[in-house]
Motif scaffolding. Structure first.
Motif, PDB file in Angstrom:
ATOM      1  N   ALA A   1       0.849  -1.205   0.000  1.00 26.98           N
ATOM      2  CA  ALA A   1       0.000   0.000   0.000  1.00 26.98           C
ATOM      3  C   ALA A   1       0.882   1.252   0.000  1.00 26.98           C
ATOM      4  O   ALA A   1       0.581   2.245  -0.673  1.00 26.98           O
ATOM      5  CB  ALA A   1      -0.930  -0.008   1.211  1.00 26.98           C
ATOM      6  N   MET A   2       2.005   1.188   0.733  1.00 22.43           N
ATOM      7  CA  MET A   2       2.949   2.322   0.721  1.00 22.43           C
ATOM      8  C   MET A   2       3.578   2.507  -0.652  1.00 22.43           C
ATOM      9  O   MET A   2       3.745   3.625  -1.136  1.00 22.43           O
ATOM     10  CB  MET A   2       4.071   2.088   1.735  1.00 22.43           C
ATOM     11  CG  MET A   2       3.781   2.629   3.108  1.00 22.43           C
ATOM     12  SD  MET A   2       5.059   2.069   4.233  1.00 22.43           S
ATOM     13  CE  MET A   2       6.299   3.283   3.969  1.00 22.43           C
TER      14      MET A   2
ATOM     15  N   LYS B   1      -0.001   9.263 -12.243  1.00 21.29           N
ATOM     16  CA  LYS B   1      -0.675  10.566 -12.295  1.00 21.29           C
ATOM     17  C   LYS B   1       0.172  11.569 -13.099  1.00 21.29           C
ATOM     18  O   LYS B   1      -0.328  12.289 -13.960  1.00 21.29           O
ATOM     19  CB  LYS B   1      -0.869  11.060 -10.856  1.00 21.29           C
ATOM     20  CG  LYS B   1      -1.927  12.107 -10.725  1.00 21.29           C
ATOM     21  CD  LYS B   1      -2.305  12.301  -9.283  1.00 21.29           C
ATOM     22  CE  LYS B   1      -2.936  13.667  -9.121  1.00 21.29           C
ATOM     23  NZ  LYS B   1      -2.910  14.125  -7.748  1.00 21.29           N
TER      24      LYS B   1
ATOM     25  N   ASP C   1       2.303   1.685  -3.466  1.00 21.71           N
ATOM     26  CA  ASP C   1       1.288   2.242  -4.359  1.00 21.71           C
ATOM     27  C   ASP C   1       1.131   3.745  -4.100  1.00 21.71           C
ATOM     28  O   ASP C   1       1.232   4.576  -5.016  1.00 21.71           O
ATOM     29  CB  ASP C   1      -0.041   1.496  -4.143  1.00 21.71           C
ATOM     30  CG  ASP C   1      -1.101   1.887  -5.168  1.00 21.71           C
ATOM     31  OD1 ASP C   1      -0.778   2.606  -6.126  1.00 21.71           O
ATOM     32  OD2 ASP C   1      -2.271   1.466  -5.002  1.00 21.71           O
ATOM     33  N   LYS C   2       0.931   4.077  -2.835  1.00 20.22           N
ATOM     34  CA  LYS C   2       0.629   5.473  -2.499  1.00 20.22           C
ATOM     35  C   LYS C   2       1.785   6.433  -2.840  1.00 20.22           C
ATOM     36  O   LYS C   2       1.564   7.517  -3.385  1.00 20.22           O
ATOM     37  CB  LYS C   2       0.329   5.538  -0.993  1.00 20.22           C
ATOM     38  CG  LYS C   2      -0.040   6.912  -0.516  1.00 20.22           C
ATOM     39  CD  LYS C   2      -0.549   6.879   0.900  1.00 20.22           C
ATOM     40  CE  LYS C   2      -0.739   8.308   1.382  1.00 20.22           C
ATOM     41  NZ  LYS C   2      -0.603   8.433   2.810  1.00 20.22           N
ATOM     42  N   HIS C   3       3.009   6.023  -2.515  1.00 23.73           N
ATOM     43  CA  HIS C   3       4.136   6.957  -2.667  1.00 23.73           C
ATOM     44  C   HIS C   3       4.870   6.844  -3.999  1.00 23.73           C
ATOM     45  O   HIS C   3       5.569   7.767  -4.390  1.00 23.73           O
ATOM     46  CB  HIS C   3       5.132   6.771  -1.518  1.00 23.73           C
ATOM     47  CG  HIS C   3       4.529   7.042  -0.183  1.00 23.73           C
ATOM     48  ND1 HIS C   3       4.083   8.290   0.184  1.00 23.73           N
ATOM     49  CD2 HIS C   3       4.258   6.226   0.854  1.00 23.73           C
ATOM     50  CE1 HIS C   3       3.573   8.233   1.401  1.00 23.73           C
ATOM     51  NE2 HIS C   3       3.658   6.996   1.839  1.00 23.73           N
TER      52      HIS C   3
ATOM     53  N   ALA D   1       1.183   5.235  -7.734  1.00 22.89           N
ATOM     54  CA  ALA D   1       0.087   6.169  -8.063  1.00 22.89           C
ATOM     55  C   ALA D   1       0.616   7.532  -8.520  1.00 22.89           C
ATOM     56  O   ALA D   1       0.182   8.033  -9.573  1.00 22.89           O
ATOM     57  CB  ALA D   1      -0.866   6.304  -6.875  1.00 22.89           C
ATOM     58  N   PRO D   2       1.565   8.151  -7.787  1.00 20.28           N
ATOM     59  CA  PRO D   2       2.053   9.455  -8.264  1.00 20.28           C
ATOM     60  C   PRO D   2       2.732   9.387  -9.633  1.00 20.28           C
ATOM     61  O   PRO D   2       2.648  10.331 -10.414  1.00 20.28           O
ATOM     62  CB  PRO D   2       3.068   9.893  -7.191  1.00 20.28           C
ATOM     63  CG  PRO D   2       2.999   8.925  -6.088  1.00 20.28           C
ATOM     64  CD  PRO D   2       2.146   7.765  -6.492  1.00 20.28           C
TER      65      PRO D   2
END
Ligand code: AMP
Ligand code: GLY
Length: 423
Positions: free
Chosen positions: A244-245, A256, A247-249, A252-253
């Motif tokens: 999850a980390m 984007k 993905d988030k850091h 995903a960025p």
């Protein structure tokens, strides 16, 4: 579905093996493939990085999907050329392939996206680098006075990264790189490496269960860097919280920012990550599946590989989930004497174990001599993948098979995955 795979490595052999078993397979072609893919597919001759050759092979084979294995055809614009002809292609166009073909470009995108990476400096001339190196000799900046990681910006087939704390060694590697390329200098990160793959169609993405590659030549993670001496899948420490980390850091960025920059992408983006004490950090982007990671990942897939590959190529990744069977895989690279330095090619292979339910044998660049004798074709010659109910069984099966790969000078790392389970 008829599929054309580009490339000749063990990664492409593993892709061919997985696709050939798919219920949806209706014909398989490899360009150029190797002596291993010959048993699963029709090998077509030619250079996979030459757009005209590939378009001709696509037309004559009638393939519904082209899967591009290595980075060189992507950087050469093969996916763009095929798409312009109306082909469905797994792999990004040349402008997105720059994420890998120019580390400088990839790093600039990661920085804009706010992705955590090692501290980095960039140089275009040797005097600038030497001045900078000298100014840190007194330890003014802690990260720059210890071990440094030097990187050639352009493609280097796994040989463009050099780590050392020795100033004169660093300067001599820098001189080689700066003769015709840009140099990146990074802070040395400690931790363990994760290879994270995200299938994407440019809009949606799906993260696959990660693998751990072993880049150093020798047991205990010693010696020089290689293209990869073996990989495990799954990775016990990569639990839901860590992913999850990531993905988030990181993931995903990145997507984007790619969307913001208009970088269209259909294929897999491979995030090379170092899990450090202060969290996961991006080492590099690759625009293709990993080698040897693919050889460990694909045999464990419960999801049909053609569903996955087609979803990325055709723009339907939303809702896609790649599931693994409840097993472990330990992939071991059997390399040629001298690798990652100079090595001979065309060495006769005296013995090769057959693939069975305990171990799979994937060829890299092998060929048949005039007398139909199997001969080696590169530095990393085979990947042997042990499968089992758990890591220990998979490792035992990998070792049994790796010992049966016999050619003059053959060697392998016996400790693939050990640090994740025993240390
Ligand atoms: P790269 O091509 O950037 O992935 O680098 C190849 C290998 O060099 C990585 O898989 C790591 O093993 C090692 N490496 C790259 N960058 C670093 C870093 N900043 N710190 C430590 N090791 C690194
Ligand atoms: N195993 C690392 C790579 O494929 O680049």
């Amino acid at each position: 579905m008829k599929v054309l795979i580009l490339g000749s490595g063990a990664r492409e052999h593993a892709l061919a093996w997985a696709i050939e078993r798919s219920k949806r397979n209706a014909g398989l072609f490899c360009l150029p493939g190797n002596a291993g893919t010959e048993d699963l597919a029709l090998n077509l001759p030619g250079d996979p990085a030459d757009p005209a050759t590939v378009i001709k092979a696509w037309k004559s084979s009638g393939a519904d999907l082209v899967v591009v294995g290595p980075e060189a055809p992507l950087a050469a614009g093969v996916a763009d050329a095929l798409r312009a002809e109306g082909a469905k292609v797994f792999g990004p166009g040349a402008s997105a392939a720059m994420l890998e073909s120019s580390k400088s470009f990839g790093r600039a995108l990661a920085d804009k996206a706010g992705v955590p990476c090692a501290r980095t400096e960039r140089f275009k001339t040797l005097p600038d680098f030497e001045r900078w190196l000298g100014s840190h000799r007194g330890g003014r900046s802690a990260w720059a006075s210890g071990t440094l990681v030097l990187k050639k910006s352009g493609l280097a087939a796994g040989k463009g990264v050099f780590e050392s704390a020795d100033r004169s060694e660093l300067a001599s590697f820098a001189a080689q790189v700066l003769a015709d390329d840009e140099l990146l200098v990074e802070e040395y990160l400690s931790g363990y490496e994760l290879s994270v793959f995200a299938l994407t169609d440019g809009t949606d993405y799906a993260i696959l269960p990660p693998c751990a590659d072993h880049k150093k030549a020798l047991a205990g993670n010693l010696g020089p860097n290689t293209g990869g001496m073996g990989a495990i899948c799954p990775v016990p420490s990569a639990d839901k919280a860590l992913m999850a980390m990531v993905d988030k850091h990181i993931v995903a960025p990145t997507f984007k920012m790619m969307a913001k920059e208009g970088l269209g992408y259909r294929g897999v983006l491979f995030f090379g990550i170092m899990v450090t004490q202060s969290g996961p950090k991006l080492l590099e982007y690759n625009v293709r599946w990993g080698d040897p990671e693919t050889q460990s990942l694909f045999p464990l897939l419960a999801t049909d590989p053609l569903d996955m590959l087609e979803a990325a190529a055709a723009g339907s990744v939303a809702g896609m989930e790649a599931r693994l069977r409840d097993q472990a895989a330990v992939g071991v690279t059997v390399a040629s004497g001298g690798y990652p330095g100079a090595y001979a090619k065309g060495i006769p292979v005296d013995e090769l174990p057959p693939s069975d339910h305990n171990a799979l044998v994937f060829h890299a660049g092998t060929a048949r001599s005039k007398g139909r004798k199997l001969v080696t074709g590169g530095g990393r010659c085979f990947t042997v993948v042990g499968l089992g109910a758990d890591y220990f069984e998979a490792h035992t099966h990998a070792m049994e098979a790796a010992r049966k790969v016999r050619f003059e000078g053959a060697w392998f790392r016996p400790d693939i995955g050990k640090a994740f389970f025993l240390d």
